[in-house]
Scaffold this active site. Structure first.
Site, PDB file in Angstrom:
ATOM      1  CB  CYS A 142       3.251   9.360  -8.798  1.00 56.81           C
ATOM      2  SG  CYS A 142       1.939   9.358  -7.566  1.00 56.81           S
ATOM      3  CG  ASP A 152      -5.954   2.546   5.801  1.00 56.53           C
ATOM      4  OD1 ASP A 152      -5.659   3.361   4.910  1.00 56.53           O
ATOM      5  OD2 ASP A 152      -5.263   1.529   6.052  1.00 56.53           O
TER       6      ASP A 152
HETATM    7  P1  NAD Z   1      -0.722   5.247   0.426  1.00 58.57           P
HETATM    8  O1  NAD Z   1       0.201   4.101   0.477  1.00 58.57           O
HETATM    9  O2  NAD Z   1      -0.369   6.520   1.107  1.00 58.57           O
HETATM   10  O3  NAD Z   1      -2.160   4.811   0.988  1.00 58.57           O
HETATM   11  C1  NAD Z   1      -2.804   3.630   0.672  1.00 58.57           C
HETATM   12  C2  NAD Z   1      -3.642   3.213   1.874  1.00 58.57           C
HETATM   13  O4  NAD Z   1      -4.483   2.122   1.498  1.00 58.57           O
HETATM   14  C3  NAD Z   1      -2.821   2.714   3.060  1.00 58.57           C
HETATM   15  O5  NAD Z   1      -3.153   3.472   4.205  1.00 58.57           O
HETATM   16  C4  NAD Z   1      -3.243   1.243   3.209  1.00 58.57           C
HETATM   17  O6  NAD Z   1      -3.254   0.806   4.550  1.00 58.57           O
HETATM   18  C5  NAD Z   1      -4.628   1.285   2.610  1.00 58.57           C
HETATM   19  N1  NAD Z   1      -5.164  -0.013   2.172  1.00 58.57           N
HETATM   20  C6  NAD Z   1      -4.551  -0.964   1.417  1.00 58.57           C
HETATM   21  N2  NAD Z   1      -5.398  -2.003   1.219  1.00 58.57           N
HETATM   22  C7  NAD Z   1      -6.561  -1.698   1.863  1.00 58.57           C
HETATM   23  C8  NAD Z   1      -7.805  -2.361   2.024  1.00 58.57           C
HETATM   24  N3  NAD Z   1      -8.028  -3.565   1.499  1.00 58.57           N
HETATM   25  N4  NAD Z   1      -8.771  -1.743   2.751  1.00 58.57           N
HETATM   26  C9  NAD Z   1      -8.551  -0.545   3.297  1.00 58.57           C
HETATM   27  N5  NAD Z   1      -7.395   0.144   3.179  1.00 58.57           N
HETATM   28  C10 NAD Z   1      -6.413  -0.427   2.467  1.00 58.57           C
HETATM   29  O7  NAD Z   1      -0.993   5.502  -1.133  1.00 58.57           O
HETATM   30  P2  NAD Z   1      -1.241   6.903  -1.887  1.00 58.57           P
HETATM   31  O8  NAD Z   1       0.017   7.644  -2.040  1.00 58.57           O
HETATM   32  O9  NAD Z   1      -2.440   7.573  -1.269  1.00 58.57           O
HETATM   33  O10 NAD Z   1      -1.649   6.351  -3.331  1.00 58.57           O
HETATM   34  C11 NAD Z   1      -2.863   5.663  -3.555  1.00 58.57           C
HETATM   35  C12 NAD Z   1      -3.086   5.585  -5.056  1.00 58.57           C
HETATM   36  O11 NAD Z   1      -3.252   6.902  -5.582  1.00 58.57           O
HETATM   37  C13 NAD Z   1      -1.921   4.966  -5.841  1.00 58.57           C
HETATM   38  O12 NAD Z   1      -2.434   4.245  -6.926  1.00 58.57           O
HETATM   39  C14 NAD Z   1      -1.165   6.178  -6.350  1.00 58.57           C
HETATM   40  O13 NAD Z   1      -0.453   5.917  -7.523  1.00 58.57           O
HETATM   41  C15 NAD Z   1      -2.294   7.150  -6.624  1.00 58.57           C
HETATM   42  N6  NAD Z   1      -1.899   8.568  -6.558  1.00 58.57           N
HETATM   43  C16 NAD Z   1      -1.051   9.004  -5.591  1.00 58.57           C
HETATM   44  C17 NAD Z   1      -0.711  10.345  -5.528  1.00 58.57           C
HETATM   45  C18 NAD Z   1       0.232  10.846  -4.465  1.00 58.57           C
HETATM   46  O14 NAD Z   1       0.701  11.980  -4.585  1.00 58.57           O
HETATM   47  N7  NAD Z   1       0.544  10.078  -3.434  1.00 58.57           N
HETATM   48  C19 NAD Z   1      -1.231  11.247  -6.468  1.00 58.57           C
HETATM   49  C20 NAD Z   1      -2.120  10.778  -7.428  1.00 58.57           C
HETATM   50  C21 NAD Z   1      -2.453   9.428  -7.470  1.00 58.57           C
END
Ligand code: NAD
Length: 432
Positions: A263, A30
């Site tokens: 989402c 991250d």
């Molecule tokens: P989140 O915001 O909890 O986590 C994203 C992470 O990515 C953050 O910790 C951020 O610091 C990190 N990040 C951003 N740019 C970065 C980089 N260049 N290098 C390293 N780290 C980086 O997001 P999330 O809820 O885990 O969702 C992520 C994706 O998964 C989204 O597209 C979402 O739609 C999808 N998704 C989410 C869920 C859910 O329940 N949260 C379920 C299915 C799919």
């Protein structure tokens, strides 16, 4: 296998932890230094039941590593999962892909040997094509395959959903990548779930179509609930009567507040935007978004009505503020517009949530967080049961509130209206 999860949020962290638990070496990367520092101290940055235990076990066994060093993590891995956020772009419906593309640009500089690059983030149709274009030199040299593998886990039940998925969707026409990914998922798909290989664009669309369909189901029953309120029918009976039909199914058919979370709101909007790009009118999804936006407003109006439009100085207690139970995620929670509105109206707002105080409400002058249910409820005029945590299912409201004529607005229909009537409590539910 050696895996690299880029983005250690709800999806990247849960997937990484679960993959390590079935024997893989997983690097969780991250760019948020503090998050990685905390993880290396054994502190889990999100509330997700069961996660901490599996995380600590695999960290101790050296299968799980947390780092900000993308180059080292990618170079040491065979499969790279992109798990960064894809929020809605400001003043638009489209998904903001800046985090995804910035990762792709980083990978371009790092990759020197064959890697499978996977978008696990929810990304619109053609995003894989665009990543492939960024990495076209690596693709020409057969150093990368770009695959879509959308994630379907639900917050609050993420571990179980990841280990026992209904399906694993792999979007690629590369036989090599498909074979490797099938063996990666083998310990999981053995447990009766389906492994489905389709095109990359197909996989990208499956995720959006699934979320839009579930959002439609919720909005449908919510509108039926509006009708029930007017017609003197209990929507719970309708959900049961409809849901018993296997073609319909009873899940996501329970009336409540507007859907929220990280989402559904953003993914329905992004799907409408994709429709626009392909000159296709997705009128059902458009209507769902409008219906859900209206519902936020309707919930506020309902509270005003319950309080006979006399809001000034009324003490309103929210039990639960997250968009659903068993998560600390506040993204697009319907409690946010409600609490902000009643704050402006100078109500005295209290809230209790099992996952603690929330940043969203810290600077609102009339809003106070309470550490326990008892003190939060004492002397309230209205209790709003906003989130369906188990903690709120067996409360003795009379003992808690200790005030005459208090009211309850049960936004999850957790309690029985007839039992409340017997207890002489002013009770209001959704669609009943
Ligand atoms: P989140 O915001 O909890 O986590 C994203 C992470 O990515 C953050 O910790 C951020 O610091 C990190 N990040 C951003 N740019 C970065 C980089 N260049 N290098 C390293 N780290 C980086 O997001 P999330 O809820 O885990 O969702 C992520 C994706 O998964 C989204 O597209 C979402 O739609 C999808 N998704 C989410 C869920 C859910 O329940 N949260 C379920 C299915 C799919």
């Amino acid at each position: 296998m050696k895996l690299c999860m880029i983005g250690t949020g709800y999806v990247g962290l849960v997937s990484g932890v679960c993959f390590s638990d079935v024997g893989n070496i997983v690097y969780c990367v991250d760019k948020d230094k503090k998050k990685i520092e905390e993880l290396n101290k054994g502190n889990v940055p999100i509330y997700e039941p069961g996660l901490e235990e599996i995380l600590k076990k695999n960290y101790k066994q050296n299968r799980l590593k947390f780092t900000t060093d993308l180059k080292k993590a990618v170079s040491s891995s065979d499969i790279i999962f992109i798990c960064v956020g894809t929020p809605t772009r400001k003043n638009s419906n489209s998904a903001d892909l800046k985090y995804v593309f910035s990762v792709a640009k980083e990978l371009k500089k790092i990759i020197k040997s064959y890697k499978i690059i996977i978008t696990k983030s929810t990304v619109p149709v053609t995003t894989g094509d665009k990543i492939e274009n960024i990495l076209k030199n690596l693709k020409k040299r057969k150093l990368v395959d770009i695959v879509s593998n959308p994630e379907f886990l639900r917050e609050g039940e993420a571990i179980r959903d990841f280990i026992y998925p209904d399906r694993v969707v792999i979007g690629t026409d590369s036989k090599k990548a498909n074979k490797i990914l099938k063996s990666l998922y083998m310990p999981i798909i053995k447990k009766n779930s389906r492994y489905f290989n389709t095109t990359r664009r197909g996989a990208e669309l499956i995720k959006y179509a699934s979320n839009a369909f579930l959002a439609t189901k919720i909005s449908f029953i919510n509108e039926i609930a509006n009708l029930c309120e007017k017609a003197g029918i209990d929507v719970k009976d309708i959900s049961f009567g409809m849901g018993s039909d296997e073609r319909i199914g009873d899940r996501f058919l329970r009336a409540g507040p507007a859907y929220g979370g990280s989402c559904f709101p953003k993914d329905t909007r992004a799907l409408i935007d994709t429709g626009k790009k392909f000159k296709t009118d997705l009128s059902i999804v458009k209507t769902v978004v409008i219906s859900n936006d209206k519902r936020r407003f309707l919930s506020i109006k309902r509270v005003e009505k319950i309080l006979n439009n006399k809001l000034l100085k009324k003490t309103i207690t929210f039990l639960g503020v997250t968009f659903k139970p068993n998560t600390d995620d506040m993204r697009e929670a319907s409690s946010i517009p409600m609490i902000k509105y009643f704050n402006k109206k100078n109500c005295k707002i209290r809230y209790f949530d099992p996952t603690g105080e929330k940043e969203e409400f810290k600077n609102l002058k009339n809003v106070k967080y309470f550490k326990n249910i008892n003190t939060a409820c004492l002397n309230s005029d209205l209790i709003i049961l906003h989130t369906e945590w188990n903690d709120f299912k067996l409360l003795n409201f009379k003992k808690l509130v200790k005030k005459r004529n208090f009211k309850i607005y049960d936004m999850r229909n957790m309690y029985s209206p007839s039992k409340m009537k017997k207890l002489n409590i002013n009770y209001f539910g959704i669609g009943r």
